[in-house]
Design a protein around this motif. Structure first.
Motif, short mmCIF file in Angstrom:
data_model
loop_
_atom_site.label_atom_id
_atom_site.label_comp_id
_atom_site.label_asym_id
_atom_site.label_seq_id
_atom_site.Cartn_x
_atom_site.Cartn_y
_atom_site.Cartn_z
N ASP A 73 9.11 -1.51 -4.32
CA ASP A 73 8.93 -0.31 -3.41
C ASP A 73 7.49 -0.05 -2.92
N ILE A 74 7.10 0.07 -1.92
CA ILE A 74 5.98 0.83 -1.56
C ILE A 74 6.09 2.05 -0.96
N SER A 75 5.53 3.10 -1.94
CA SER A 75 5.94 4.23 -1.29
C SER A 75 5.08 4.84 -0.17
N SER A 76 5.65 5.73 0.53
CA SER A 76 4.85 6.19 1.53
C SER A 76 3.87 6.85 1.23
N LYS A 77 3.35 7.33 0.02
CA LYS A 77 1.92 7.91 -0.55
C LYS A 77 1.32 6.92 -0.47
N ASP A 78 1.52 5.62 -0.99
CA ASP A 78 0.71 4.52 -0.99
C ASP A 78 0.23 4.12 0.34
N MET A 79 1.18 3.95 1.47
CA MET A 79 0.69 3.81 2.54
C MET A 79 -0.01 4.63 3.28
N ASP A 80 0.29 6.08 3.01
CA ASP A 80 -0.67 7.09 3.66
C ASP A 80 -2.19 7.07 3.09
N ASP A 81 -2.15 6.55 1.88
CA ASP A 81 -3.49 6.70 1.19
C ASP A 81 -4.58 5.66 1.84
N PHE A 82 -4.05 4.82 2.61
CA PHE A 82 -4.83 3.64 3.25
C PHE A 82 -5.16 3.94 4.64
N GLY A 83 -6.53 4.28 4.88
CA GLY A 83 -7.01 4.54 6.15
C GLY A 83 -7.34 3.54 7.15
N GLU A 84 -7.80 2.39 6.43
CA GLU A 84 -8.10 1.15 7.29
C GLU A 84 -7.84 -0.08 6.84
N PHE A 85 -7.21 -1.09 7.83
CA PHE A 85 -6.74 -2.35 7.29
C PHE A 85 -7.48 -3.28 8.18
N ARG A 86 -8.26 -4.16 7.88
CA ARG A 86 -8.67 -5.28 8.45
C ARG A 86 -8.61 -6.46 7.68
#
Length: 133
Positions: free
Chosen positions: A10-23
């Motif tokens: 599982d990828i938690s929503s907390k993990d997803m929310d912690d990342f501000g930029e994807f490149r």
């Protein structure tokens, strides 16, 4: 290479929310690379994923790399033993006696978040729980 489904959990929503930029910096010949940046720490994590398929699927076999400490000390040795580690020369490959004593197969959240963001539309069709499609 190792099946992607063996690495996922599982990828938690907390993990997803912690990342501000994807490149994404590279997408050539089944190799994708790029980075994700943590909102909290501001650290950028470099990611590489080599696949045996053109698009990531639950049965795609992969090799992975991340420059984070969690990957280095918990996952790199195990992935090396399964021929699933990109750039093994960048790691001191010792068994993770404290962080992963049972040598469980997995990878860090940075790789999962990177792929979730890159393949968002395709991955919505997948259940990210280990071993499920």
């Amino acid at each position: 290479m190792i099946p992607w489904s063996d690495l996922t959990k599982d990828i938690s929503s907390k993990d997803m929310d912690d990342f501000g930029e994807f490149r994404e910096t590279k997408d050539v010949d089944n190799l994708v690379a790029g980075f994700v940046v943590s909102k909290g720490s501001g650290k950028a994590y470099s990611i590489q994923v080599q696949m045996d398929t053109a698009h990531l699927g639950p049965h795609s076999k992969v090799k992975v790399f991340c420059n984070c400490d969690n990957f280095k000390f918990q996952w790199a040795y195990v992935l090396f033993k399964h021929d699933a580690l990109i750039a093994p020369q960048n790691f001191i490959l010792l068994p993770p006696k404290q962080t992963n004593p049972n040598l469980a197969v997995g990878c860090c959240k940075h790789i999962k978040v990177f792929l979730e963001l890159k393949y968002k539309a395709d991955l919505k069709k997948l259940n990210m729980v280990k071993g499920h499609v």
